[in-house]
Structures are given as structure tokens and as C-alpha cells.
Design a protein around this motif. Structure first.
Motif, mmCIF file in Angstrom:
data_model
loop_
_atom_site.group_PDB
_atom_site.id
_atom_site.type_symbol
_atom_site.label_atom_id
_atom_site.label_comp_id
_atom_site.label_asym_id
_atom_site.label_seq_id
_atom_site.Cartn_x
_atom_site.Cartn_y
_atom_site.Cartn_z
ATOM 1 N N THR A 51 67.800 28.682 51.631
ATOM 2 C CA THR A 51 68.554 27.446 51.384
ATOM 3 C C THR A 51 68.287 26.883 49.980
ATOM 4 N N THR A 52 67.242 27.359 49.318
ATOM 5 C CA THR A 52 66.946 26.910 47.955
ATOM 6 C C THR A 52 68.070 27.293 46.990
ATOM 7 N N ALA A 53 68.873 28.268 47.369
ATOM 8 C CA ALA A 53 70.030 28.637 46.543
ATOM 9 C C ALA A 53 70.933 27.433 46.317
ATOM 10 N N ALA A 54 71.066 26.580 47.337
ATOM 11 C CA ALA A 54 71.913 25.390 47.217
ATOM 12 C C ALA A 54 71.337 24.418 46.198
ATOM 13 N N ALA A 55 70.006 24.311 46.141
ATOM 14 C CA ALA A 55 69.366 23.413 45.180
ATOM 15 C C ALA A 55 69.598 23.903 43.754
ATOM 16 N N ILE A 56 69.488 25.204 43.548
ATOM 17 C CA ILE A 56 69.729 25.766 42.212
ATOM 18 C C ILE A 56 71.178 25.538 41.793
ATOM 19 N N ALA A 57 72.096 25.634 42.742
ATOM 20 C CA ALA A 57 73.522 25.517 42.446
ATOM 21 C C ALA A 57 73.963 24.084 42.191
ATOM 22 N N THR A 58 73.181 23.093 42.657
ATOM 23 C CA THR A 58 73.667 21.707 42.609
ATOM 24 C C THR A 58 72.792 20.740 41.814
ATOM 25 N N LEU A 59 71.532 21.060 41.593
ATOM 26 C CA LEU A 59 70.621 20.113 40.944
ATOM 27 C C LEU A 59 70.451 20.407 39.457
ATOM 28 N N SER A 60 69.841 19.465 38.750
ATOM 29 C CA SER A 60 69.447 19.695 37.352
ATOM 30 C C SER A 60 68.131 20.464 37.350
#
Length: 388
Positions: free
Chosen positions: A246-255
Motif C-alpha cells: 500500500t506504500t505505492a499509494a503514498a509514493i504516488a500521492t505525497l511529496s
């Protein structure tokens, strides 16, 4: 002498090493993900085997063709099409996770010399696959079909030999490499100031994705700098490897800065998790949002970091020279040295923190380069050549 040390057999470095856990190259990404979670392994070896004449026959030809870890899965799922259809993406063969180009794993016999191992690593091999020698190693065994539970190939077990293993072995005999080992790293030309994986704190974390993949191959990290070029942290593949898909979502959306906070305390801060979910909804990545909700609901621990601010720390590293300060710091704080640090001091620093690189900064904190295990090995190899 250093020359005689390099003549030692690689089997000397493999004593007590565990057998490799493996996957078949025909396995799916989902199966790789499941095995990584189930077995708690940092890496799984990927094998291509020919059992055309039957499992366990003399014709078995098993070759390790690569390795996979959670970071490979995370980077793969970060792609736009995979964020849209994660369940479909997970059905792809595990071979999609193996980097293209020259293989980063290679086979070597136990009686090969340390010099041969170092030369292979300097040519681009990241991990060496070595048969494990035991008193029963010559006994005929049935070869299981390669799976996450299999440790047997070509009727024997294998282990990894890594850059860290070799550097640690050389450190134990560092007196053989004096005076080279005590010279400053800038004198030895071991600082790489050209190929520095770096992004700015306010950049989208997604811009770091190619660098994360590249740093995984080269066993480095992605530096985070401020507008003045001062090093303020890193996105570490080692840290990312302790998270889930699920960390993929953080890379895709966060700074980049928020991603550092997301991975800092072992469990994502609740406010950042909510921000990621909102951004997934905005970009119509509902399928990945469902996967994220399911993963968090299945997690054995429902606790989150209380904040994405500087309140959350973990014991460990210091940004000062030597990296041995007892103060509490963020997990994302990078390990650094200075241009005038000695080679042996940098070796000890890297090994103490279980990293294969150390960032080089100027006295004002400006990032000026990186020293890697590869660079260190080249220095030792050149030292041996000069004596031969």
C-alpha cells in the motif's frame, strides 16, 4: 598480506549463512508478495529450472535469475495503470519485477577466490549465489519444485554472498591494507559526486520513483535536499522494504517530505494515511483504495503514529560525523561523513548502520557526493593490484 587474503576461498565467507528461500520464475507477483509477508524475508531468490527429465534427475538445470523484495512490488504498483487495476497487476509473472539488462545475481563455486568474487561485483553483480558446503552436500536429494518454501536446487542448497559480507570480511583484516585504509576518502578518489540520486523536499515523491528503482539496484538511497542543496534526509529502500504494497499509494500521492514522514516511525501517521486516501479518491484510484483499506483492516496492529510532525522519533543515527550520537533522531535521517573522513571510518559507519553507502557532505551540510561499497571494493582491489 592483502594479496594472500584475496586468494581465500569464498566458502570462508559463507559459514553459517542460511539457505536461500526461492520462487519460481513462473510465479505471480501476488505469490511473491504473499511469500515475502509469510516468510518475513527481505529478499527472495528467483529461479529458472529445467525439469524436462523429471524432478531430481541429473538433468536438472536450475539457475538463479534474480531476486525480489517488497520495494520491487511497491515500485511496480506505483505505475499509473497498476494503481488503476492493482488486482490485475498482481497476476503478472514475477519476472516483471526483475530489472532489465545485465543480471544482478551470479553463480560462483565455493572454491572460487575472494578476488574472483570482488571482480564480479565490480562488473555489476550485486549478489553472488554460492552452493552451501556441508558434510551431506554430496548426498543425492530429491529436488522439490521451486517455491517459496524450497531451498534446494540442483540437489543442493545455496546462500547469498553480498557486498556487505565482503566489506565486513575485509574490515576484519584491515591492517593488511594500511596505509590505504586510513587515508581520507577525497585523497582516494572514492567519492562519487556525479551520480547522486537526489530530489528536493517539496518535489512530488513520484518523481523519485525511477531513482528508488535505480537505488535498489545499486544498493544506495535517494537523498532529500533543501533549496540550498543541504542534505535533510533520504528515502531509503531499506526502510521501504519494511512496509507493504500500500506504500505505492503514498509514493504516488505525497511529496518527498511527506513520504519521509510516512515511513519514519514504522507505521504511517494517521493524518497522512487519510491524505493518501483522499488523493486516491480524487484521482479515481478506487480499486487501490479498496486494497489499502483491506490491508489496514487485516494488519495485526491498528496503531498509527500520532503525527507527521517532528514528534515521532526512533533511536539511531546522527547526521554528524561518525553517525554515533546517542540522541534520538528520525529514521529518515541520512548517515553522513565528510571528505576528510578516513576510508576505514566510513566502512565502520556503513557496517554499523547496515547500509552500503554513506553520504558525503561539506561542513555546512551541503551534499557533495556518496561513497558506496562498490567504490570501497575498487580501492581495495587496486591496492592488491599494486602489490602484485
Amino acid at each position: 598480506m592483502a594479496v594472500s587474503l584475496f586468494a581465500h576461498e569464498v566458502s570462508d565467507l559463507c559459514l553459517g549463512k542460511p539457505a536461500l528461500r526461492s520462487l519460481s520464475v513462473s510465479a505471480t507477483v501476488r505469490e511473491a508478495l504473499s511469500a515475502l509477508k509469510k516468510l518475513g524475508e527481505s529478499y527472495l531468490s528467483v529461479w529458472s529450472c529445467d525439469h524436462s527429465k523429471g524432478i531430481g534427475s541429473d538433468s536438472d538445470d536450475c539457475v538463479c535469475v534474480g531476486k525480489v523484495c517488497m520495494v520491487d512490488v511497491i515500485c511496480y504498483l506505483c505505475k499509473e495503470e497498476n494503481l488503476s487495476s492493482p488486482l490485475t497487476a498482481l497476476q503478472a509473472p514475477v519476472s516483471v519485477l526483475i530489472p532489465k539488462g545485465p543480471p544482478i545475481v551470479g553463480h560462483l563455486e565455493p572454491n572460487a577466490s575472494l578476488q574472483e568474487a570482488v571482480d564480479l561485483i565490480l562488473e555489476g553483480t550485486q549478489n553472488l549465489v554460492i552452493p552451501i558446503q556441508t558434510r551431506n552436500s554430496t548426498r543425492k536429494k530429491l529436488l522439490q519444485k521451486p517455491s517459496s518454501d524450497s531451498t534446494l536446487h540442483n540437489n543442493q542448497e545455496y546462500c547469498w554472498l553480498t557486498q556487505e559480507d565482503i566489506i565486513r570480511y575485509l574490515l576484519n583484516c584491515i591492517g593488511l591494507f594500511c596505509p590505504t585504509a586510513i587515508k581520507p576518502i577525497n585523497f582516494l578518489n572514492v567519492i562519487d559526486s556525479q551520480n547522486i540520486p537526489v530530489i528536493h523536499y517539496d518535489d512530488p515523491a513520484s518523481t523519485a520513483l525511477p531513482l528508488i528503482s535505480e537505488s535498489l539496484v545499486h544498493q544506495t538511497s535517494v537523498a532529500i535536499v533543501d533549496v540550498e542543496g543541504k542534505l535533510i534526509g533520504e528515502i531509503s529502500a531499506f526502510t521501504l522494504n519494511s512496509f507493504d504494497e500500500t506504500t505505492a499509494a503514498a509514493i504516488a500521492t505525497l511529496s518527498a517530505g511527506d513520504l519521509m514522514a510516512y515511513i519514519d516511525c514504522g507505521r504511517p501517521p494517521e493524518d497522512l494515511v487519510q491524505l493518501v486516501k483522499e488523493k486516491l479518491e480524487e484521482r479515481n484510484f478506487g480499486a487501490f483504495l479498496e486494497l489499502m483499506e483491506e490491508e489496514f483492516s487485516l494488519s495485526s496492529s491498528s496503531s498509527f503514529c500520532s503525527s507527521s510532525s517532528d514528534d515521532e522519533f526512533s533511536a539511531g543515527r546522527s547526521g554528524r560525523l561518525g553517525g554515533y550520537s546517542a540522541r534520538l533522531v528520525r529514521r529518515s535521517e541520512a548517515i553522513v561523513c565528510y571528505p576528510w573522513s578516513s576510508l576505514v571510518a566510513v566502512m565502520i559507519q556503513a557496517l554499523a548502520h547496515r547500509v552500503s553507502y554513506v553520504w558525503v557532505v561539506e561542513e555546512n551540510g551541503t551534499l557533495s557526493g556518496i561513497v558506496t561499497f562498490i567504490g570501497m571494493l575498487k580501492v581495495f582491489r587496486d591496492h592488491v593490484k599494486s602489490m602484485g
